[in-house]
Design an enzyme around this catalytic site. Structure first.
Site, PDB file in Angstrom:
ATOM      1  CB  THR A   1      18.187  27.216  -7.209  1.00  0.00           C
ATOM      2  OG1 THR A   1      18.839  26.806  -6.002  1.00  0.00           O
ATOM      3  CG2 THR A   1      19.166  28.011  -8.057  1.00  0.00           C
TER       4      THR A   1
ATOM      5  CD  GLN B   1      17.002  26.470   5.399  1.00  0.00           C
ATOM      6  OE1 GLN B   1      16.604  25.729   6.307  1.00  0.00           O
ATOM      7  NE2 GLN B   1      17.877  26.037   4.492  1.00  0.00           N
TER       8      GLN B   1
ATOM      9  CB  SER C   1      13.344  24.053  -1.359  1.00  0.00           C
ATOM     10  OG  SER C   1      14.107  22.942  -1.761  1.00  0.00           O
ATOM     11  CB  ALA C   2      10.006  19.311  -1.911  1.00  0.00           C
TER      12      ALA C   2
ATOM     13  CB  THR D   1       6.914  16.311 -18.555  1.00  0.00           C
ATOM     14  OG1 THR D   1       6.687  16.342 -19.955  1.00  0.00           O
ATOM     15  CG2 THR D   1       5.995  15.296 -17.902  1.00  0.00           C
TER      16      THR D   1
ATOM     17  CB  CYS E   1      35.268  24.348   2.311  1.00  0.00           C
ATOM     18  SG  CYS E   1      36.923  23.720   2.188  1.00  0.00           S
TER      19      CYS E   1
HETATM   20  N1  PLP Z   1      17.043  29.460  -0.388  1.00  0.00           N
HETATM   21  C1  PLP Z   1      17.496  29.088   0.810  1.00  0.00           C
HETATM   22  C2  PLP Z   1      17.301  29.976   1.991  1.00  0.00           C
HETATM   23  C3  PLP Z   1      18.150  27.861   0.967  1.00  0.00           C
HETATM   24  O1  PLP Z   1      18.602  27.494   2.168  1.00  0.00           O
HETATM   25  C4  PLP Z   1      18.339  27.039  -0.176  1.00  0.00           C
HETATM   26  C5  PLP Z   1      19.078  25.756  -0.077  1.00  0.00           C
HETATM   27  O2  PLP Z   1      19.940  25.585   0.759  1.00  0.00           O
HETATM   28  C6  PLP Z   1      17.844  27.468  -1.406  1.00  0.00           C
HETATM   29  C7  PLP Z   1      17.198  28.683  -1.472  1.00  0.00           C
HETATM   30  C8  PLP Z   1      18.002  26.641  -2.653  1.00  0.00           C
HETATM   31  O3  PLP Z   1      17.052  25.595  -2.636  1.00  0.00           O
HETATM   32  P1  PLP Z   1      17.122  24.352  -3.645  1.00  0.00           P
HETATM   33  O4  PLP Z   1      18.072  23.389  -3.062  1.00  0.00           O
HETATM   34  O5  PLP Z   1      15.715  23.809  -3.653  1.00  0.00           O
HETATM   35  O6  PLP Z   1      17.492  24.887  -4.980  1.00  0.00           O
END
Ligand code: PLP
Length: 364
Positions: A71, A167, A187-188, A225, A307
Site C-alpha cells: 500500500t 500477487q 509485499s512480503a 528506522t 462486506c
Molecule cells: N496490491 C495488491 C494487488 C494486493 O493484493 C494487496 C493486498 O491485498 C496490496 C496491493 C496491498 O498490500 P499490503 O498488504 O502489503 O499493503
C-alpha cells in the site's frame, strides 16, 4: 480434520526460511544507521535482504526501497512519479492504487479481466504525459495482464509504467529489468514473508521524492528506522519463493476447476492466470453465505466482494469484467498457499459439494 487454508492471496503462510531470518534479526540491538559495530551488523542484515529482493525481482540493490508494505509502495510511486502527469490505472487495480490519490483515470478491462489495450492506447494518445499503473496479476481472479504490450505502448507514448506485482511475485517470474518498467511494488506477506513490510523497486537512475523524508533512510527515499526483522524475513521469503515450485499448485487449481461442475462460472479462465488462484461463481448464492458455510466446513476461502455494514458489496473487479451486481457478489476466491497439501483439491471439492447440497435442501 484440521482446517484447510485456501486464502493465500490475502496472506501466504510464513515460510520457514523467513521465520528463521526474522527471529535471528530480532536479537540484533543495533540500528542499521549507527556507525558502530552493532549498527554495522544490523546494516549487513539489511543489505543482505535488499540484495535478495533485488536478485529475485530484477533490480539493483540500491534501487530497492523498503516500505511498510505494498500500500505504501504504491502510494509512493503514484505520488513520487505521478507529479505533473495524468495517472491512468486499470479498473481492476487494488484499492491501494485506485485510492492512492484523487483524479486517477480508470481504464476498462475485457470480459476475461485483462486490460483493454486499445483503451490504453487511446488514453495515451489523447495527450499529456502519463503514469500508467497496471498490476501484474489480479488479486481476485489471478488474471495476468499483458505487461509486455502495456510496456510497448508506454514507450511509444513516453509514459512511465508502475507495476503492482504483489500477487504475481513468487508465483510467476517477475523482473523489473526484464520488463523495462519504471517501478514495481511488492509485499512480503504475499510471498511467504512477514506482514507489514514491502518494497518499491525503481528503474536505475530513476529517483522520487520521499513521502516520509524523516531521517533520510533508504537513500533519502523513505525515512524511518528500517523494520529490520521483517525485512530480513522478506529477503529470505523472496529467495525461497521460487515460481518453478508453483507448477504443483496449477495442478491442484485445475483439479478444483474440473471438479466443481459445469454450472459454476470460473472468472478470468479465458486469460492467463497465476497458478494458485480460482474465482468461482455460484449463481444465486451471496459470496458471504458461501464463505461462512465453507468456513464451518473447515475451508478458509474469501469473497471476491467486500462486506460492509452487513451488506455484500459487489466486487469492483468483477463489475469491471462486465458481471451484473448480483453475480459480482456471488463469487468466491480460492487461493492455494505455497504449502497446500496434495489433497487440497479433493478436500475443497468435498466441502463445496456439501455446501451445494445444503443450499439445494434449503431451497426445496
Ligand atoms: N496490491 C495488491 C494487488 C494486493 O493484493 C494487496 C493486498 O491485498 C496490496 C496491493 C496491498 O498490500 P499490503 O498488504 O502489503 O499493503
Amino acid at each position: 480434520m484440521s482446517a484447510l487454508y485456501l486464502d493465500a492471496n490475502a496472506s501466504e503462510p510464513l515460510r520457514p526460511e523467513a521465520r528463521a531470518a526474522l527471529l535471528a534479526a530480532l536479537d540484533l540491538p543495533g540500528n542499521p544507521s549507527s556507525v558502530h559495530g552493532d549498527g554495522r551488523a544490523a546494516r549487513r542484515v539489511l543489505e543482505q535482504a535488499r540484495a535478495r529482493v533485488a536478485a529475485r525481482f530484477g533490480s539493483r540493490p540500491r534501487d530497492v526501497v523498503f516500505t511498510s508494505g505494498a500500500t505504501e509502495a504504491n502510494a509512493m510511486a503514484l505520488h513520487g512519479l505521478g507529479a505533473g502527469r495524468r495517472i491512468l490505472a486499470g479498473a481492476t487495480e487494488h484499492p491501494a492504487i485506485l485510492r492512492a490519490m484523487p483524479g486517477i483515470e480508470q481504464l476498462p478491462v475485457q470480459a476475461d479481466g485483462q486490460l483493454d489495450l486499445a483503451a490504453l492506447e487511446a488514453a495515451l494518445a489523447s495527450g499529456g504525459p502519463a503514469l500508467v499503473c497496471v498490476m501484474a496479476a489480479n488479486n481476485e481472479t489471478g488474471v495476468l495482464h499483458p505487461l509486455e504490450d502495456v510496456m510497448l505502448l508506454c514507450q511509444r507514448h513516453g509514459a512511465l509504467l508502475h507495476v503492482d506485482a504483489v500477487q504475481a511475485a513468487g508465483r510467476v517470474p517477475v523482473s523489473l529489468a526484464g520488463l523495462g518498467a519504471d517501478s514495481m511494488a511488492l509485499s512480503a506477506h504475499k510471498m511467504g514473508g512477514p506482514k507489514g513490510v514491502g518494497a518499491l523497486l525503481l528503474r536505475p537512475g530513476l529517483d522520487l521524492a520521499a513521502l516520509l523524508p524523516g531521517g533520510g533512510q533508504e537513500r533519502g527515499r523513505r525515512g524511518g528506522t528500517e523494520a529490520l526483522p521483517a525485512i530480513a524475513g522478506f529477503g529470505a521469503a523472496a529467495e525461497a519463493a521460487d515460481p518453478a515450485q508453483s507448477a504443483r499448485l496449477a495442478t491442484l487449481r485445475d483439479a478444483i476447476e474440473a471438479g466443481v461442475g459445469p454450472e459454476i462460472g470460473i472468472l478470468g479462465a479465458g486469460a492467463p492466470r497465476v497458478p494458485n488462484t480460482t474465482c468461482l461463481l455460484l449463481p444465486g448464492t451471496p459470496a458471504e453465505t458461501q464463505v461462512i458455510a465453507l468456513d464451518l466446513g473447515g475451508m478458509r476461502v474469501s469473497a471476491g466482494s467486500a462486506c460492509s455494514s452487513g451488506k455484500v458489496a459487489a466486487s469492483h473487479v468483477l463489475l469491471a469484467m462486465g458481471l451484473g451486481r448480483t453475480e459480482a457478489a456471488a463469487a468466491i476466491r480460492v487461493s492455494l498457499p505455497w504449502n497446500a497439501p496434495d489433497d487440497a483439491a479433493e478436500r475443497f471439492l468435498e466441502a463445496y459439494a456439501a455446501l451445494r447440497a445444503r443450499l439445494s435442501r434449503n431451497a426445496a
